[in-house]
Design a protein around this motif. Structure first.
Motif, PDB file in Angstrom:
ATOM      1  N   ASN A 132      -0.034 -11.542  63.020  1.00  0.00           N
ATOM      2  CA  ASN A 132       1.033 -11.683  64.127  1.00  0.00           C
ATOM      3  C   ASN A 132       2.410 -12.120  63.698  1.00  0.00           C
ATOM      4  N   TRP A 133       2.505 -12.290  62.250  1.00  0.00           N
ATOM      5  CA  TRP A 133       3.853 -12.930  61.999  1.00  0.00           C
ATOM      6  C   TRP A 133       4.196 -11.784  60.697  1.00  0.00           C
ATOM      7  N   VAL A 134       5.514 -11.275  60.899  1.00  0.00           N
ATOM      8  CA  VAL A 134       5.691 -10.258  60.130  1.00  0.00           C
ATOM      9  C   VAL A 134       7.087 -10.109  59.961  1.00  0.00           C
ATOM     10  N   GLY A 135       7.661  -9.700  58.708  1.00  0.00           N
ATOM     11  CA  GLY A 135       9.164  -9.429  58.401  1.00  0.00           C
ATOM     12  C   GLY A 135       9.189  -8.025  58.416  1.00  0.00           C
ATOM     13  N   LEU A 136      10.515  -7.533  58.759  1.00  0.00           N
ATOM     14  CA  LEU A 136      10.949  -6.108  58.826  1.00  0.00           C
ATOM     15  C   LEU A 136      12.129  -5.710  57.818  1.00  0.00           C
ATOM     16  N   LEU A 137      12.050  -4.680  57.021  1.00  0.00           N
ATOM     17  CA  LEU A 137      13.006  -4.144  56.138  1.00  0.00           C
ATOM     18  C   LEU A 137      13.157  -2.878  56.682  1.00  0.00           C
ATOM     19  N   ILE A 138      14.090  -2.412  57.463  1.00  0.00           N
ATOM     20  CA  ILE A 138      14.269  -1.171  58.059  1.00  0.00           C
ATOM     21  C   ILE A 138      15.544  -0.577  57.717  1.00  0.00           C
ATOM     22  N   SER A 139      15.710   0.728  57.306  1.00  0.00           N
ATOM     23  CA  SER A 139      16.779   1.580  56.954  1.00  0.00           C
ATOM     24  C   SER A 139      17.773   1.737  58.112  1.00  0.00           C
ATOM     25  N   ASP A 140      19.153   1.438  57.720  1.00  0.00           N
ATOM     26  CA  ASP A 140      20.091   1.318  58.615  1.00  0.00           C
ATOM     27  C   ASP A 140      20.642   2.547  59.124  1.00  0.00           C
ATOM     28  N   ASP A 141      19.901   3.301  59.709  1.00  0.00           N
ATOM     29  CA  ASP A 141      20.060   4.695  60.270  1.00  0.00           C
ATOM     30  C   ASP A 141      19.588   4.946  61.651  1.00  0.00           C
ATOM     31  N   GLU A 142      19.638   6.257  61.950  1.00  0.00           N
ATOM     32  CA  GLU A 142      18.932   6.789  63.174  1.00  0.00           C
ATOM     33  C   GLU A 142      17.528   6.541  63.303  1.00  0.00           C
ATOM     34  N   LYS A 143      16.941   7.035  62.007  1.00  0.00           N
ATOM     35  CA  LYS A 143      15.492   7.119  61.716  1.00  0.00           C
ATOM     36  C   LYS A 143      14.817   5.880  61.953  1.00  0.00           C
ATOM     37  N   GLY A 144      15.421   4.849  61.193  1.00  0.00           N
ATOM     38  CA  GLY A 144      15.192   3.431  61.266  1.00  0.00           C
ATOM     39  C   GLY A 144      15.086   2.808  62.459  1.00  0.00           C
ATOM     40  N   PHE A 145      16.271   2.972  63.175  1.00  0.00           N
ATOM     41  CA  PHE A 145      16.338   2.640  64.676  1.00  0.00           C
ATOM     42  C   PHE A 145      15.239   3.016  65.443  1.00  0.00           C
ATOM     43  N   GLN A 146      14.997   4.239  65.390  1.00  0.00           N
ATOM     44  CA  GLN A 146      13.943   4.887  65.956  1.00  0.00           C
ATOM     45  C   GLN A 146      12.526   4.486  65.897  1.00  0.00           C
ATOM     46  N   PHE A 147      12.263   4.262  64.498  1.00  0.00           N
ATOM     47  CA  PHE A 147      10.948   3.567  64.061  1.00  0.00           C
ATOM     48  C   PHE A 147      10.947   2.142  64.638  1.00  0.00           C
ATOM     49  N   LEU A 148      11.939   1.313  64.524  1.00  0.00           N
ATOM     50  CA  LEU A 148      11.988  -0.028  64.767  1.00  0.00           C
ATOM     51  C   LEU A 148      11.704  -0.203  66.281  1.00  0.00           C
ATOM     52  N   SER A 149      12.313   0.799  67.091  1.00  0.00           N
ATOM     53  CA  SER A 149      12.150   0.471  68.685  1.00  0.00           C
ATOM     54  C   SER A 149      10.640   0.909  69.088  1.00  0.00           C
TER      55      SER A 149
END
Length: 788
Positions: A132-149
């Motif tokens: 339940n404790w995680v860090g996220l490295l997400i691409s700074d683009d529309e795909k990344g924001f969609q996946f992050l959401s």
């Protein structure tokens, strides 16, 4: 590129698909610079080296579709331009929410599935391992924001928290200083689990290089988009050993493996990449002008023998998308040609139609590929595909084994969606067993979570459950209170039935009180017997024989009235307790008052004609007893008529027990009865105190004074102790007060008299009494007492 060539050759050899028609292709290299992408697209459309918009000099053949790759800018730029001409475009890169906008890209088709199943699969894996404790490295683009959401929504639903979210910029957009700062923050983080969602061409390449030999001791979760080899360096280093990769499931095409085994530069002499590989690894000489093989060495080596980080013979996810895209175009073209043959024959093997006419057919294509998977272009939203979970083994460095350890199917019920073989997972370096990726250790049963101020909900302290509350599970937010008839065990894990108890005769305390009450009752009976036996002696006569008998009999009942308090209460015993106590003690105290008044009247009636003498001779003080008793009976009657005592239970005073006792009913009535007794006792004490200095021989006022002092002291002490006691102790306090006050009356009033009667009998005679009469003129009073 090989998957693309393989699909075209397979179609051209298929007599049932596009018979008598061969598919050809052109390959163009895409540059990362967006202005070059647009320039090359115009060059391709015009067929000239010079850019000539809206002009096409290609007369020998025409293209019917364009396939664009994983570079998002290329698909975007091509899509913007090709949409002007309604030219079919199929992208084989990862699903991009921007490219799915049909208002802007009406001629574009995405072959990849949405990444929503990847987010669901990752969260399911975390739930499976209780992470339940995680860090996220997400691409700074529309795909990344969609996946992050999508990922955050699932994590929130399953109570999973993020320690940090870092956005990874596109290629060349992050400086070394930014990467160094990012690395410092990342290493200092406490999260052992890190999710990576980025392209291999992003700035994460720079991070890979810096972390190549860094012992991060992290568990990595990523997608197949990062499972891409380069020509110079490994993707997974020792720090990334044990990474879990989530990939959209695609079937293996067995013929493709055979195809890659036969590929060599002599078979495809125009492929400069194959020539380069053979020159690099098999020492084949090549021409410096066109990079083609000069000597026949194609029989030497195979693509299967090349290092994995230079060439992986397995069909990747994007290669599989290319394969499906080529077949989709082929099926659409086949249907178009069938329709044209039915209307008019083709000339010179040309398609005979502009590419935009392919859209109505292409968007309705549906077929099964060689792996048995259905490809359906009719769906507006891509069906959630199944996900394979792969474990990368890269120890020793360069091993690069991809082992399938599980799968996730969103079509199954939630409890059956994840299938995992835990024994096959080789965890990252530094973990010998399944790691615990949590902010705070789980609270065991008997404890509850206490949030840490200013931190995420997954960070908490474990606080023991309060008394009589339990938690029978791990990580409980609240403790549950046990019902009144139950209590919590020592571990605060479950509730136990309370034992029903009361002040029983079998208890040591009950036995002691019963024996004490009976002992004092017997002693009082003995005193009464002594007084009856010596009823004609002066000391018995001088202290009002009748009132002494009444007082002794009432004291017997005072001791006995404590017995209904012992044993299991019932409605009858509860009523008897209070009424017997109130009435019997009223008789006793009023008798003491009568004796005290009698003594005062005896010493104040100095003249035979005075009214006090008449009151004394007529026995008027004796009427105090029935009058006072009648008043107390009235109080008890009102008490029983309005709110009588009843059987009640006390589940809180004694741990693990439900105490059955008598509820007073109306506390006001109880304190009225008790207050009335106190008033009588105070009156008796006052009268006796005023008469304490009369001649000792005939005066028992001092004894009465002391007895009332003891009586009042006992009951004044009783009130605070009674209110502070609980359960059986409260009942025992009331019994003790009854016995102590009764024993005080018995001892203070009758003990001196019994001493004279039994031990100093020479003083218990008329002569002895006369000798002790005061010489100051008190002879008349003696004569009055003698007459009485």
């Amino acid at each position: 590129m090989l998957a693309f060539r393989f699909a075209i050759e397979e179609i051209n050899m298929n007599s049932n698909l596009l018979p008598n028609t061969s598919l050809g292709f052109d390959l163009y290299k895409i540059f990362y610079h967006e202005h070059l992408v647009l320039k090359n697209s115009v060059t391709w459309l015009s067929g000239l080296n010079e850019n000539t918009p809206n002009y096409n000099c290609r007369k020998e053949h025409k293209s019917v579709a364009v396939l664009t790759g994983s570079f998002r800018a290329a698909s975007f730029q091509f899509g913007t331009l090709l949409d002007l001409y309604k030219f079919p475009q199929l992208t084989f890169g990862p699903f991009d929410p921007v490219l799915s906008d049909k208002r802007q890209f009406s001629s574009l088709y995405q072959m990849a599935s949405k990444d929503s199943p990847l987010a669901l699969a990752m969260v399911s894996l975390m739930v499976h391992f209780s992470w339940n404790w995680v860090g996220l490295l997400i691409s700074d683009d529309e795909k990344g924001f969609q996946f992050l959401s999508e990922l955050r929504a699932e994590m929130k639903r399953n109570k999973i928290c993020t320690e940090f979210v870092n956005l990874i910029a596109g290629p060349g957009l992050s400086s070394f200083k930014e990467v160094e700062m990012f690395q410092s923050n990342f290493i200092a983080s406490s999260a052992k689990l890190v999710i990576i969602y980025a392209d291999i061409d992003s700035s994460f390449n720079l991070i890979f290089n810096r972390w190549r030999h860094l012992f991060t001791q992290k568990i990595w979760l990523t997608t197949s988009r990062l499972d891409t080899s380069t020509t110079k360096k490994h993707f997974l280093f020792d720090s990334f050993h044990g990474t879990l990769v989530f990939s959209h499931r695609h079937g293996e095409i067995s013929e493709f493996k055979t195809f890659t085994q036969t590929v060599n530069p002599s078979k495809y002499p125009d492929d400069i990449y194959l020539s380069w590989l053979w020159w690099m690894f098999y020492n084949c000489p090549v021409s410096e002008s066109d990079c083609k093989i000069l000597k026949n060495c194609s029989s030497q080596g195979s693509l299967e023998l090349l290092p994995w980080y230079h060439f992986d013979v397995a069909m990747s996810e994007e290669s599989h998308n290319i394969y499906n895209a080529v077949y989709a175009v082929a099926h659409a073209l086949h249907e178009m040609l069938v329709q044209q043959v039915e209307t008019q024959p083709l000339r010179d093997g040309s398609t005979g139609f502009p590419p935009w006419q392919l859209h109505p057919i292409l968007k309705n294509v549906k077929f099964h590929n060689s792996a048995g998977h259905e490809v359906d272009m009719t769906q507006k939203e891509k069906v959630r595909s199944e996900v394979d979970i792969l474990n990368f083994w890269n120890f020793p460095e360069g091993l690069h084994l991809k082992v399938k350890v599980g799968n996730f199917s969103p079509h199954f019920p939630p409890e059956d969606q994840l299938s995992l073989s835990e024994n096959m997972i080789d965890w990252a370096t530094g973990f010998s067993q399944t790691p615990h990726c949590v902010c705070s250790a789980s609270c065991s049963p008997g404890f509850r979570k206490s949030p840490q101020e200013g931190k995420a909900a997954c960070c908490f302290d474990c606080t023991p459950c309060p008394e009589n509350e339990i938690s029978n599970g791990t990580d409980m937010d609240h403790c549950m209170k046990c019902p009144d008839h139950q209590y919590a065990n020592m571990e605060r894990i479950h509730c136990i039935e309370k034992v029903v108890t009361f002040l029983a005769l079998e208890d040591n305390l009950g036995k002691t009180l019963v024996c004490t009450a009976l002992g004092f009752s017997v002693l009082t009976v003995v005193v009464l017997g002594i007084f009856i036996k010596h009823r004609d002696t002066p000391i018995v006569k001088a202290n009002n024989r009748d009132l002494s008998y009444i007082l002794l009999i009432s004291l017997i009942f005072c001791f006995l009235c404590s017995l209904p308090y012992i044993g299991q209460p019932s409605t009858a015993t509860c009523i008897l307790q209070q009424t017997a106590f109130g009435v019997v003690f009223t008789v006793a105290v009023s008798t003491v008052l009568a004796k005290t008044v009698t003594v005062v009247l005896a010493f104040k009636a100095t003249s035979p004609g005075r009214r006090m003498r008449w009151l004394l001779v007529s026995g008027a003080p004796n009427f105090i007893i029935p009058i006072c008793t009648l008043i107390q009976v009235t109080f008890c009657g009102v008490w029983l008529g309005t709110s009588p005592p009843f059987v009640d239970t006390d589940a809180h005073s004694e741990h693990g027990h439900i105490i059955t006792l008598c509820n007073k009913g109306s506390l006001t009535a109880f304190y009225c009865v008790l207050g009335y007794l106190g008033a009588l006792a105070l009156a008796s004490f006052t009268v006796a105190f005023l008469a304490r200095n009369l001649p000792d021989t005939f005066n028992e006022a001092k004894f009465l004074t002391f007895s009332m002092l003891v009586f009042c002291s006992v009951w004044i002490t009783f009130l605070p102790v009674y209110h502070s006691a609980k359960g059986k102790v409260m009942v025992a306090v009331e019994i003790f007060s009854i016995l102590a006050s009764s024993a005080g009356l018995l001892g203070c009033i009758f003990a001196p008299k019994c001493y004279i009667i039994l031990v100093r009998s020479e003083k218990n005679c008329v002569k002895g009494l006369r000798d002790r009469v005061d010489s100051r003129g008190k002879q008349a009073k003696f004569e009055d007492l003698k007459a009485l």
